[in-house]
Design an enzyme around this catalytic site. Structure first.
Site, mmCIF file in Angstrom:
data_model
loop_
_atom_site.group_PDB
_atom_site.id
_atom_site.type_symbol
_atom_site.label_atom_id
_atom_site.label_comp_id
_atom_site.label_asym_id
_atom_site.label_seq_id
_atom_site.Cartn_x
_atom_site.Cartn_y
_atom_site.Cartn_z
ATOM 1 N N GLY A 1 105.689 -61.042 38.934
ATOM 2 C CA GLY A 1 105.183 -61.651 39.957
ATOM 3 C C GLY A 1 106.429 -62.118 41.070
ATOM 4 O O GLY A 1 107.543 -61.161 40.670
ATOM 5 N N GLY A 2 106.236 -62.900 41.845
ATOM 6 C CA GLY A 2 107.497 -63.170 42.902
ATOM 7 C C GLY A 2 108.523 -64.125 41.889
ATOM 8 O O GLY A 2 109.600 -63.756 42.254
ATOM 9 N N PHE A 3 108.224 -64.482 41.115
ATOM 10 C CA PHE A 3 109.214 -65.219 40.002
ATOM 11 C C PHE A 3 109.657 -64.640 38.922
ATOM 12 O O PHE A 3 110.711 -64.698 38.267
ATOM 13 C CB PHE A 3 108.435 -66.334 39.504
ATOM 14 C CG PHE A 3 108.043 -67.423 40.290
ATOM 15 C CD1 PHE A 3 108.869 -67.774 41.838
ATOM 16 C CD2 PHE A 3 106.711 -68.119 40.491
ATOM 17 C CE1 PHE A 3 108.417 -68.641 42.585
ATOM 18 C CE2 PHE A 3 106.420 -69.019 41.630
ATOM 19 C CZ PHE A 3 107.260 -69.356 42.370
ATOM 20 N N ASP B 1 101.884 -74.449 44.126
ATOM 21 C CA ASP B 1 101.493 -73.014 44.129
ATOM 22 C C ASP B 1 99.933 -72.876 43.408
ATOM 23 O O ASP B 1 100.045 -71.810 42.518
ATOM 24 C CB ASP B 1 102.726 -72.084 43.344
ATOM 25 C CG ASP B 1 102.452 -70.722 44.012
ATOM 26 O OD1 ASP B 1 101.734 -70.408 44.953
ATOM 27 O OD2 ASP B 1 103.143 -69.696 43.359
#
Ligand SMILES: *[C@@H]1O[C@H](CO)[C@@H](O)[C@H](O)[C@H]1NC(C)=O
Ligand SMILES: *[C@@H]1O[C@H](CO)[C@@H](O)[C@H](O)[C@H]1NC(C)=O
Ligand SMILES: *[C@@H]1O[C@H](CO)[C@@H](O)[C@H](O)[C@H]1NC(C)=O
Ligand SMILES: *[C@@H]1O[C@H](CO)[C@@H](O)[C@H](O)[C@H]1NC(C)=O
Ligand SMILES: *[C@@H]1O[C@H](CO)[C@@H](O)[C@H](O)[C@H]1NC(C)=O
Ligand SMILES: *[C@@H]1O[C@H](CO)[C@@H](O)[C@H](O)[C@H]1NC(C)=O
Length: 659
Positions: free
Chosen positions: A347-349, A464
């Site tokens: 994911g983005g993280f 989120d």
């Protein structure tokens, strides 16, 4: 009595005294320094100090049967080396004392003989010949360079400026006591003459001048005891001086011995320069060590603070809540070296790996994220300590963390059924969730959000909420995960660039405008998730017919046409759950309303979901009215702008899953 003494005798005498000196013949007291190069010092560089050196054995000075003093002669060599050439300290004295030391003596003008109280008292039984280099008015001193005869006190009974009378012409020659030159003092007492002569002369003269510098015609017997100790004292005041004793010769009769020092000792200068140099060296050393110490302690402090920050976090967790700092090696082993095979998702993280903690069967999910700024990191660690304390059946438990190199590792409970978003694909092969499962998931997430927003001591905003962050355990219970991460993500970015953390589609319009996350922005995202879960589809479906593309718009349209249930899959539509499905859809639309003021709080959402409260009958009117009344045009534009901008750093599900 002979005034002549052979050279042999003199040398023997000197040897005698030095020998006894080194054998501890004198008892030193105070600042006396003994036994090097054949002389000793009565004072050192210490200011306002005195030194005393008395012979170990007493001298029988009086005949016990007659009660009269015996005649005696004392000769000694001395030198005074002052700190300043033109200024003396206080001086020294030859002392005849009833005791081996002079207890309670004072320094400075008291010369290490007397003190303020006993000065001048007849009971002292002290006779002293002073070599005074300071003019003390209180004692009637004639000058600052004189020799004096003192009985029981410092006021001299006779005194004279230092010097000697030339034997040839009787001329007086001044001598400076503080010249640093070695001089000799001769003290001769004749009991029959009842006369005491004191003569000062340069050491080069082996025979004393005939005319004494001082004399005292007095019987000394009344002042003396039978046995007296002979010795020397000296004192310093605010100015320093080194008083050297170089050699002495004592005789029990009137004697004018010829004494030659032979080789004159070279006396060191006043250790001013050496002392200064030492002081400079010391100062430099001290400065350097202070600087080193400062730097060291500063470094230590920095490390300590850094360590402390982490440690405090750890302690808080470990003592009360369990999550702790994992060793990187532990996580490395647990995930088999972060193998591709262990990868659960990206994911983005960062990446999420599955792992099994060594020594137990506990399955964990390890999320690896890289962090850019150190400042954001420390704040995030504080955040983690908060997250680590949260305990709720619908929150994914954070077990601990680890920092290694550029990465931060977060360790969570492993959720065997993965994330909710994989159930939202209208994919033929995908296992469909039943209505009961869907409703439970919605209630679980609502329960978790209620806890974060209203039940925990602090208000925690998830930031989120999206299907990817709703994880399902082995019993298909939903657990909200990754709280706080959005905030870190936020901090990782420069606020100047106005990039907003979150996931596109789930971001409330006012959050885009103001960039401020609130519980209401969480509710907005939750509303979207509710709609997705009920309908089993994505927020935005590009492949769907145009009016169905945006889920919330389509549902609103169906609602207006009173065909709300058409939004759901046929498989879940049954007679008994129609009302529940409609309720959740309507609630979802309400929660994901563009106007924050219309959105309910999580407590209200929870009450509606559990049937305690009911939605108002005119809900559609409210939603419509608000939409066109309270929703400013500008925010619409912002939203449209955002829609068209692909450069915005919105990440994760939309980018990876959206079509
Ligand atoms: C000087 O004498 C004092 C006592 O008066 C003593 O404490 C000190 O150690 C002496 N200093 C040196 C350098 O010997
Ligand atoms: C003391 O004086 C007496 C008489 O003059 C004399 O006989 C005696 O030896 C003296 N004692 C000492 C110890 O000098
Ligand atoms: C002075 O010296 C005597 C001993 O001679 C002592 O008893 C007394 O305490 C001293 N006084 C002071 C003020 O030091
Ligand atoms: C000796 O010293 C005294 C005072 O210190 C002074 O008045 C005198 O002139 C000096 N005499 C000589 C010869 O230097
Ligand atoms: C003291 O000095 C005088 C003068 O030089 C001399 O006549 C006398 O004998 C001396 N006295 C003693 C005890 O030496
Ligand atoms: C002091 O000594 C000098 C020099 O010897 C002498 O002339 C004088 O008389 C002495 N004074 C006293 C009071 O003894």
């Amino acid at each position: 009595m002979s005034r002549e003494l052979s050279l042999c005798q003199a040398i023997l005498a000197l040897f005698f005294t030095l020998f006894y000196n080194s054998q501890g013949y004198f008892i030193p007291k105070g600042s006396v320094g003994i036994g090097f190069n054949g002389y000793f010092t009565l004072t050192n560089t210490t200011k306002h100090a005195y030194g005393q050196a008395f012979e170990r054995e007493p001298f029988s000075i009086k005949n016990s049967s007659t009660g009269l003093t015996t005649s005696f002669s004392i000769n000694f060599f001395f030198s005074i080396v002052p700190e300043h050439k033109q200024q003396g300290s206080h001086g020294m004295a030859f002392v005849i004392s009833p005791t081996r030391d002079l207890p309670g003596a004072s320094s400075d003008q008291y010369l290490g003989i007397f003190n303020e109280t006993n000065n001048g008292k007849a009971s002292n039984n002290v006779i002293a010949i002073e070599l005074d280099i300071h003019k003390d008015e209180e004692f009637g001193d004639i000058d600052d360079n004189h020799v004096g005869i003192n009985i029981n006190g410092l006021r001299s009974v006779n005194s004279s400026s230092a010097g000697y009378y030339d034997d040839k012409n009787g001329k007086f020659h001044n001598l400076s006591l503080i010249s640093g030159k070695v001089m000799r003092l001769s003290i001769v007492y004749s009991q029959p003459d009842q006369q005491l002569n004191v003569t000062l002369f340069p050491s080069e003269m082996s025979v004393p001048p005939q005319k004494p510098l001082l004399s005292l015609n007095r019987d000394l017997s009344p002042y003396l005891l039978e046995k007296m100790y002979l010795g020397f004292t000296a004192s310093t005041g605010s100015v320093g001086a080194i008083h050297y004793m170089i050699g002495w010769f004592i005789s029990g009769e009137v004697d004018y011995p010829t004494l030659e020092l032979g080789r004159l000792p070279t006396l060191p200068p006043y250790p001013k320069k050496a002392s200064n140099r030492t002081r400079t060296v010391l100062a430099v050393c001290l400065t350097v060590s202070v600087i080193v110490a400062c730097v060291a302690s500063w470094i230590g402090f920095v490390f300590y603070m850094r360590h402390k920050k982490v440690k405090e976090v750890l302690e808080e967790w470990e003592i009360q809540y369990g999550p702790h700092r994992f060793a990187y090696k532990e996580l490395f082993n647990a995930t088999k070296g972060f193998k591709e095979k262990q990868l659960l998702g990206k994911g983005g993280f960062g990446q999420v790996y599955k792992g099994t903690l060594p020594g137990s069967d506990a399955e964990i999910a390890v999320k690896r994220t890289s962090h850019g700024s150190r400042q954001g990191m420390s704040e995030f660690l504080a955040e983690i300590s908060t997250i680590g304390r949260l305990r709720h059946p619908n929150l994914v438990r954070l077990l601990g963390y680890c920092r290694h190199k550029e990465n931060l590792y977060l360790v969570y409970d492993y959720m065997p059924n993965g994330s909710l978003d994989k159930y939202l694909n209208r994919n033929e092969n995908q296992e469909r969730l039943t209505w009961e499962q869907r409703f439970k998931i919605i209630k679980d997430v609502a329960s978790a959000l209620l806890y974060l927003h209203q039940e925990w001591v602090q208000v925690i905003i998830h930031r989120d909420i999206k299907p990817a962050n709703v994880l399902l355990d082995h019993e298909m219970n939903a657990r909200l995960g990754d709280f706080g991460l959005a905030k870190m993500y936020d901090q990782g970015f420069d606020p100047e660039t106005s990039k907003v953390a979150g996931t596109f589609g789930y971001i409330a319009p006012e959050f885009l405008r103001a960039g401020r996350a609130t519980t209401s922005t969480d509710v907005y995202a939750f509303g979207m998730v509710m709609l997705e879960v009920v309908c089993g589809r994505r927020l935005i479906e590009r492949r769907a017919p145009e009016n169905e593309e945006v889920l919330v718009d389509w549902i609103l349209e169906l609602w207006e046409n009173e065909k709300l249930l058409d939004a759901t899959e046929e498989s879940i539509r049954q007679e008994h759950n129609r009302g529940q499905i409609e309720l959740v859809l309507k609630l979802g639309v309400l929660c994901s309303h563009q106007a924050a003021s219309v959105r309910p709080a999580m407590s209200a959402v929870m009450r509606i979901l559990s049937g305690v409260s009911q939605l108002p009958d005119n809900l559609l009117d409210v939603i419509r009215a608000e939409k066109f009344k309270g929703w400013p045009e500008t925010s619409m534009e912002v939203l449209l702008d955002v829609n068209s901008l692909s450069t915005l750093a919105f990440t994760d599900s939309f980018v990876s899953h959206g079509r």
